[in-house]
Design a protein around this motif. Structure first.
Motif, PDB file in Angstrom:
ATOM      1  N   PRO A  10       0.788  -1.236   0.000  1.00  0.00           N
ATOM      2  CA  PRO A  10       0.000   0.000   0.000  1.00  0.00           C
ATOM      3  C   PRO A  10       0.820   1.286   0.000  1.00  0.00           C
ATOM      4  N   THR A  11       2.077   1.232   0.434  1.00  0.00           N
ATOM      5  CA  THR A  11       2.914   2.439   0.421  1.00  0.00           C
ATOM      6  C   THR A  11       4.280   2.114  -0.165  1.00  0.00           C
ATOM      7  N   GLY A  12       4.961   3.139  -0.643  1.00  0.00           N
ATOM      8  CA  GLY A  12       6.282   2.947  -1.208  1.00  0.00           C
ATOM      9  C   GLY A  12       7.019   4.258  -1.354  1.00  0.00           C
ATOM     10  N   GLN A  13       8.288   4.154  -1.719  1.00  0.00           N
ATOM     11  CA  GLN A  13       9.121   5.334  -1.932  1.00  0.00           C
ATOM     12  C   GLN A  13       9.972   5.098  -3.168  1.00  0.00           C
ATOM     13  N   ILE A  14      10.066   6.106  -4.018  1.00  0.00           N
ATOM     14  CA  ILE A  14      10.881   5.997  -5.227  1.00  0.00           C
ATOM     15  C   ILE A  14      12.343   6.101  -4.828  1.00  0.00           C
ATOM     16  N   ARG A  15      13.094   5.054  -5.140  1.00  0.00           N
ATOM     17  CA  ARG A  15      14.517   5.013  -4.798  1.00  0.00           C
ATOM     18  C   ARG A  15      15.370   5.537  -5.943  1.00  0.00           C
ATOM     19  N   TYR A  16      14.954   5.262  -7.182  1.00  0.00           N
ATOM     20  CA  TYR A  16      15.732   5.643  -8.352  1.00  0.00           C
ATOM     21  C   TYR A  16      14.778   5.752  -9.526  1.00  0.00           C
ATOM     22  N   SER A  17      14.949   6.755 -10.377  1.00  0.00           N
ATOM     23  CA  SER A  17      14.063   6.863 -11.534  1.00  0.00           C
ATOM     24  C   SER A  17      14.833   7.280 -12.774  1.00  0.00           C
ATOM     25  N   GLN A  18      14.420   6.728 -13.892  1.00  0.00           N
ATOM     26  CA  GLN A  18      14.942   7.054 -15.215  1.00  0.00           C
ATOM     27  C   GLN A  18      13.740   7.266 -16.131  1.00  0.00           C
ATOM     28  N   THR A  19      13.973   7.542 -17.398  1.00  0.00           N
ATOM     29  CA  THR A  19      12.857   7.729 -18.318  1.00  0.00           C
ATOM     30  C   THR A  19      12.201   6.419 -18.702  1.00  0.00           C
ATOM     31  N   THR A  20      12.884   5.280 -18.520  1.00  0.00           N
ATOM     32  CA  THR A  20      12.323   3.993 -18.923  1.00  0.00           C
ATOM     33  C   THR A  20      11.914   3.101 -17.752  1.00  0.00           C
ATOM     34  N   PHE A  21      12.335   3.417 -16.530  1.00  0.00           N
ATOM     35  CA  PHE A  21      11.984   2.599 -15.372  1.00  0.00           C
ATOM     36  C   PHE A  21      12.164   3.397 -14.092  1.00  0.00           C
ATOM     37  N   LEU A  22      11.636   2.840 -13.001  1.00  0.00           N
ATOM     38  CA  LEU A  22      11.917   3.371 -11.676  1.00  0.00           C
ATOM     39  C   LEU A  22      12.064   2.219 -10.714  1.00  0.00           C
ATOM     40  N   GLU A  23      12.739   2.460  -9.588  1.00  0.00           N
ATOM     41  CA  GLU A  23      12.855   1.479  -8.517  1.00  0.00           C
ATOM     42  C   GLU A  23      12.012   1.975  -7.357  1.00  0.00           C
ATOM     43  N   LEU A  24      11.073   1.139  -6.931  1.00  0.00           N
ATOM     44  CA  LEU A  24      10.146   1.478  -5.862  1.00  0.00           C
ATOM     45  C   LEU A  24      10.457   0.622  -4.642  1.00  0.00           C
ATOM     46  N   THR A  25      10.752   1.271  -3.518  1.00  0.00           N
ATOM     47  CA  THR A  25      11.026   0.570  -2.275  1.00  0.00           C
ATOM     48  C   THR A  25       9.734   0.453  -1.484  1.00  0.00           C
ATOM     49  N   THR A  26       9.365  -0.780  -1.120  1.00  0.00           N
ATOM     50  CA  THR A  26       8.202  -1.014  -0.264  1.00  0.00           C
ATOM     51  C   THR A  26       8.710  -1.541   1.077  1.00  0.00           C
ATOM     52  N   LYS A  38       6.967   5.908 -24.148  1.00  0.00           N
ATOM     53  CA  LYS A  38       7.451   7.130 -23.495  1.00  0.00           C
ATOM     54  C   LYS A  38       6.305   7.791 -22.746  1.00  0.00           C
ATOM     55  N   VAL A  39       6.506   8.014 -21.483  1.00  0.00           N
ATOM     56  CA  VAL A  39       5.502   8.647 -20.635  1.00  0.00           C
ATOM     57  C   VAL A  39       6.165   9.815 -19.922  1.00  0.00           C
ATOM     58  N   GLU A  40       5.522  10.956 -19.947  1.00  0.00           N
ATOM     59  CA  GLU A  40       6.058  12.095 -19.201  1.00  0.00           C
ATOM     60  C   GLU A  40       5.455  12.061 -17.811  1.00  0.00           C
ATOM     61  N   ALA A  41       6.292  12.117 -16.806  1.00  0.00           N
ATOM     62  CA  ALA A  41       5.813  12.083 -15.429  1.00  0.00           C
ATOM     63  C   ALA A  41       6.758  12.892 -14.559  1.00  0.00           C
ATOM     64  N   ARG A  42       6.286  13.278 -13.436  1.00  0.00           N
ATOM     65  CA  ARG A  42       7.103  14.017 -12.484  1.00  0.00           C
ATOM     66  C   ARG A  42       7.363  13.136 -11.264  1.00  0.00           C
ATOM     67  N   LEU A  43       8.039  12.037 -11.504  1.00  0.00           N
ATOM     68  CA  LEU A  43       8.373  11.101 -10.444  1.00  0.00           C
ATOM     69  C   LEU A  43       9.805  11.373 -10.011  1.00  0.00           C
ATOM     70  N   LYS A  44       9.978  11.808  -8.783  1.00  0.00           N
ATOM     71  CA  LYS A  44      11.301  12.182  -8.301  1.00  0.00           C
ATOM     72  C   LYS A  44      11.763  11.215  -7.228  1.00  0.00           C
TER      73      LYS A  44
END
Length: 61
Positions: A10-26, A38-44
């Motif tokens: 149910p919750t997570g934190q973005i550990r690393y993000s690129q234009t093609t993938f992200l790493e989500l820590t749960t 290609k998706v434009e997003a503001r994931l930091k």
């Protein structure tokens, strides 16, 4: 599939993000989420909170 993922984690934190993938820590582990197309997003990196899955963007409803 995403509905099940959000139910398990149910919750997570973005550990690393690129234009093609992200790493989500749960609370359990780190997940790599690949973007298809290609998706434009503001994931930091460092952003965290409740996870949700939308089949349509909520701003367009």
């Amino acid at each position: 599939m995403m509905e099940q993922f959000v139910a398990l984690y149910p919750t997570g934190q973005i550990r690393y993000s690129q234009t093609t993938f992200l790493e989500l820590t749960t609370a359990v582990e780190v997940h790599r989420i690949d973007f298809h197309g290609k998706v434009e997003a503001r994931l930091k990196r460092g952003t965290g909170g409740a996870l949700a899955h939308y089949t349509e963007h909520p701003a367009f409803q």
